[in-house]
Design a protein around this motif. Sequence first.
Motif, PDB file in Angstrom:
ATOM      1  N   ILE A   1      34.120  42.449  41.934  1.00 50.81           N
ATOM      2  CA  ILE A   1      35.360  42.904  42.584  1.00 50.81           C
ATOM      3  C   ILE A   1      36.540  42.687  41.658  1.00 50.81           C
ATOM      4  O   ILE A   1      36.719  41.601  41.089  1.00 50.81           O
ATOM      5  CB  ILE A   1      35.565  42.155  43.919  1.00 50.81           C
ATOM      6  CG1 ILE A   1      34.533  42.671  44.929  1.00 50.81           C
ATOM      7  CG2 ILE A   1      36.957  42.388  44.475  1.00 50.81           C
ATOM      8  CD1 ILE A   1      34.005  41.611  45.800  1.00 50.81           C
ATOM      9  N   ASP A   2      37.316  43.737  41.498  1.00 50.41           N
ATOM     10  CA  ASP A   2      38.503  43.665  40.668  1.00 50.41           C
ATOM     11  C   ASP A   2      39.654  43.143  41.522  1.00 50.41           C
ATOM     12  O   ASP A   2      39.889  43.634  42.627  1.00 50.41           O
ATOM     13  CB  ASP A   2      38.815  45.077  40.159  1.00 50.41           C
ATOM     14  CG  ASP A   2      39.992  45.076  39.226  1.00 50.41           C
ATOM     15  OD1 ASP A   2      39.825  44.684  38.066  1.00 50.41           O
ATOM     16  OD2 ASP A   2      41.104  45.451  39.671  1.00 50.41           O
ATOM     17  N   ILE A   3      40.348  42.117  41.038  1.00 51.84           N
ATOM     18  CA  ILE A   3      41.418  41.504  41.826  1.00 51.84           C
ATOM     19  C   ILE A   3      42.728  41.577  41.048  1.00 51.84           C
ATOM     20  O   ILE A   3      42.823  41.079  39.924  1.00 51.84           O
ATOM     21  CB  ILE A   3      41.109  40.021  42.143  1.00 51.84           C
ATOM     22  CG1 ILE A   3      39.738  39.900  42.835  1.00 51.84           C
ATOM     23  CG2 ILE A   3      42.205  39.414  43.014  1.00 51.84           C
ATOM     24  CD1 ILE A   3      39.257  38.465  42.949  1.00 51.84           C
ATOM     25  N   GLN A   4      43.724  42.214  41.625  1.00 53.28           N
ATOM     26  CA  GLN A   4      45.061  42.255  41.022  1.00 53.28           C
ATOM     27  C   GLN A   4      45.980  41.437  41.908  1.00 53.28           C
ATOM     28  O   GLN A   4      46.031  41.653  43.119  1.00 53.28           O
ATOM     29  CB  GLN A   4      45.594  43.690  40.998  1.00 53.28           C
ATOM     30  CG  GLN A   4      44.693  44.690  40.311  1.00 53.28           C
ATOM     31  CD  GLN A   4      45.191  45.041  38.928  1.00 53.28           C
ATOM     32  OE1 GLN A   4      46.080  44.371  38.381  1.00 53.28           O
ATOM     33  NE2 GLN A   4      44.625  46.089  38.349  1.00 53.28           N
ATOM     34  N   LEU A   5      46.734  40.548  41.309  1.00 49.54           N
ATOM     35  CA  LEU A   5      47.656  39.748  42.108  1.00 49.54           C
ATOM     36  C   LEU A   5      49.073  40.292  41.939  1.00 49.54           C
ATOM     37  O   LEU A   5      49.581  40.359  40.823  1.00 49.54           O
ATOM     38  CB  LEU A   5      47.595  38.281  41.683  1.00 49.54           C
ATOM     39  CG  LEU A   5      46.230  37.617  41.852  1.00 49.54           C
ATOM     40  CD1 LEU A   5      46.304  36.141  41.462  1.00 49.54           C
ATOM     41  CD2 LEU A   5      45.733  37.742  43.284  1.00 49.54           C
TER      42      LEU A   5
ATOM     43  N   CYS B   1      38.649  38.594  38.201  1.00 47.95           N
ATOM     44  CA  CYS B   1      37.411  39.280  38.515  1.00 47.95           C
ATOM     45  C   CYS B   1      36.593  38.400  39.442  1.00 47.95           C
ATOM     46  O   CYS B   1      36.291  37.252  39.127  1.00 47.95           O
ATOM     47  CB  CYS B   1      36.640  39.544  37.213  1.00 47.95           C
ATOM     48  SG  CYS B   1      34.999  40.171  37.488  1.00 47.95           S
ATOM     49  N   GLY B   2      36.255  38.917  40.596  1.00 51.43           N
ATOM     50  CA  GLY B   2      35.479  38.132  41.547  1.00 51.43           C
ATOM     51  C   GLY B   2      34.080  38.695  41.671  1.00 51.43           C
ATOM     52  O   GLY B   2      33.851  39.878  41.414  1.00 51.43           O
ATOM     53  N   THR B   3      33.124  37.842  42.026  1.00 47.19           N
ATOM     54  CA  THR B   3      31.776  38.352  42.288  1.00 47.19           C
ATOM     55  C   THR B   3      31.298  37.762  43.600  1.00 47.19           C
ATOM     56  O   THR B   3      31.613  36.620  43.930  1.00 47.19           O
ATOM     57  CB  THR B   3      30.766  37.931  41.203  1.00 47.19           C
ATOM     58  OG1 THR B   3      30.846  36.521  41.041  1.00 47.19           O
ATOM     59  CG2 THR B   3      31.029  38.617  39.890  1.00 47.19           C
ATOM     60  N   ILE B   4      30.587  38.568  44.362  1.00 43.13           N
ATOM     61  CA  ILE B   4      29.953  38.020  45.568  1.00 43.13           C
ATOM     62  C   ILE B   4      28.498  38.428  45.560  1.00 43.13           C
ATOM     63  O   ILE B   4      28.148  39.517  45.114  1.00 43.13           O
ATOM     64  CB  ILE B   4      30.632  38.501  46.873  1.00 43.13           C
ATOM     65  CG1 ILE B   4      30.790  40.025  46.897  1.00 43.13           C
ATOM     66  CG2 ILE B   4      31.972  37.848  47.085  1.00 43.13           C
ATOM     67  CD1 ILE B   4      31.463  40.515  48.162  1.00 43.13           C
ATOM     68  N   SER B   5      27.662  37.522  46.056  1.00 42.56           N
ATOM     69  CA  SER B   5      26.247  37.883  46.139  1.00 42.56           C
ATOM     70  C   SER B   5      25.993  38.494  47.515  1.00 42.56           C
ATOM     71  O   SER B   5      26.584  38.079  48.512  1.00 42.56           O
ATOM     72  CB  SER B   5      25.388  36.642  45.933  1.00 42.56           C
ATOM     73  OG  SER B   5      25.767  35.637  46.839  1.00 42.56           O
TER      74      SER B   5
END
Lengths: 198, 611
Positions: free
Chosen positions: A58-62, A40-44
């Motif tokens: 942001i949902d991140i699937q690898l 799980c990513g976050t950006i400001s």
Amino acid sequence: MFDTSRVQKEVVEFNRDTAISGVSIALYDGAGGADLTHLCGTISGPVGTPYEGGIFVIDIQLPSGYPFEPPKMQFVTRVWHPNISSQNGAICLDILKDQWSPALTLKTALLSLQALLSTPAPDDPQDAVVAQQYLRDYRKFLGTARHWTETFAKSASVGFDEKVKKLVEMGFPEDIVRSVLEGVKGDENMALEKLCSG
Amino acid sequence: MADDEDFPSSSDVEEPEDADCYLSDQYDDNAENVLQYLEDGRQEDCNWSVSSVITRESLLAAQKEDLRKIMELLALSEQHARTLLIHYRWDVERIFELLDQKGKDKLFSEAGVTNLENKINHSLSSFNPFTCSICFEDVSCSVITEMECGHCYCNECWTEHFIVKINDGQSRRIRCMAPKCNAICDEAIVRSLVSARDPDIAERFERVLLESYIEDNDKVKWCPSVPHCGNAIRVMGDIYCEVECTCGMQFCFRCLSEAHSPCSCLMWELWVKKCQDESETVNWITVNTKPCPKCHKPVEKNGGCNLVACICGQAFCWLCGGATGRDHTWSTITGHSCGRFKEDRVKRIESARRELDRYMHYHNRYKAHTDSLKQESNLKETILGKIAISENKDSRIKDYSWVMNGLNRLFRSRRVLSYSYPFAFYMFGDELFKDEMTPQETDLKQNLFEDQQQQLESNVEKLSMLLESDFQEFSDEEVMENMKHVINLSSVIDRLCKQMYLCIENELLYPLQRATHNIAPYKSKGPERASEHSSRFTKATNEDIDVQHGSAVNASGSPSPAKRLSQFQPSSSSDGKHGCSSTKRAKNEGSLDTPLFDLNMPAEVVDKSWT
């Protein structure tokens, strides 16, 4: 097949300078969980844009071929942007598709997303409705984008319990989440940073 | 044999006094006209194309020529030349053009070729230990590889990257792993690293690189035969052409469906779809039978000729269903104008009904001719039997190749005729060109076209009838008579076909403003049979051409040596316009002032029998 050691190193490296970069990353499962394929990513939101002050999750699937195949990223937080679907958060960004390079990292990808927020490319849109508005009535676009940021991306608009729930879903233990969140006076972003830096 | 394709010399095909039998136009033959024709042929070959077969074995040799040209001109290694060619779709002329426009550096960088002149050399051992920026591991400098672009990663990561790309179908363009680096990886490195891990994948990589010559090349296409013969066909020149693979498959090179000229590819596609849709509503009876004009029973056709007799004794024309005389003479069909679509007859009918009628009209005729073609193929066996009997007869006529020549002419013209109906359906219908022509124009052009189609049709039927005669039982005089007729008719038909094509190309398709419909040009000998690939292609001397030609000859015909020579000439020019599929072709300037000489006709046949 899946290169866990690289992802582990990336995550460690990642959160060293979260405060400066404005992007951060966390695992979904509990601290002991080994599922490194779902992050799980976050950006400001960048300063000087209608996204300023917002925190975007942001949902991140690898995929198993990561880093030789690009990570799959999608906005969880709803956002009004020509290159991001207002319906499902799908992202139109070249480095997440054919321009991906194994030498790029999750951090560079999230930083690119942050850059995308400040410089939309309406000629290559993901969401045609937003792109049309951007091109035809820029002021209206700014208004809508700002309104969406206020509504969906500001932690203040979310209740305490909801914030706890969200952070717990990301994989942090509930008791720690509660204490950390209280310590930062309910600022979800700060809490996440603290939680990530351990 | 008939197939020897001897070059016609100074022989007369027909006796002048006999000429009026079949011809309305004046028609005389002499050696000068033959030469004149060959010259015309050269002019007419502004739409030249020459095809060759590429087998699995010759695939490598076939691309060597292009590789060599690029390697020599740009002083490149083979793999760089391949990278460049893959990027520019194996279009050597385009590369030369772009080299002029863009310069070497830009040309190379766009294709991902590293210009080695600009490369900075440094030793790899200077990084020890080396931290790979992909896996973040420290590795010894013995297991790292530097690509030509200067980017360096560990072998494990390179291998993984290559395998992912190969499995993803990107073997032809595996880029360096560095972000924004457009360089294409050295194929030798890919080969050695991948084969160390997985030889099967390395083999796939190899094959895909090799097949790029077919897959990424507008001038080479796989033969569409099913099951696949493994061959590909390369066409030099105009891609609007019909070719025959060595496996016997005849097809339109442009759209890979069956040979359909004079229909354009779009017309043919629409027609095939329409036929499939309609066949569900039109039942077998309406497609395969015609009601007898007397007893009204459905009659199925079982012979090649379109004069059909019902068991009740009534004879009728298969095309229009109208009653005719019983006699198998040409006069009963002469003046028979049933191929013309009578507009006034359907004007009263409502438009949907009219459209169906219109379709049925053209479909029936199209079907009638394709069916005739099938039945006439059976005729070949019968005729071979008759020839065998005749040759053993005590007679001074020994050469019966004229029969087979006539039969081949019949097959080819029957094809042209059958495809001319779907052509007419679209040419004069509302679907494609409604805005291109006024109704008056359409009428005018339709009349012009149908006139020619009709002439062709009646002559084809005559020829069909003649060839069905039991000539093995004839006296020598009758055989001679029959032969004369067949030979005459054949050349008349060839000429009429050519005339109809000129009308189609110049009067009908050329004036179109909006749409561009190019068709495969008329070939007297049917679709060109692709020759086996020869690596000596461009250096071919006359002898070489003869050798190639000799090996490619078969009954369905290939161009005469003279024609070939003329086709070889433009191969050195860098005329790009024929390769471009969207442009309109130049008007066909072929003239009909001189009668066509049937090149199918071995000279000595005529010589022998006439003296």
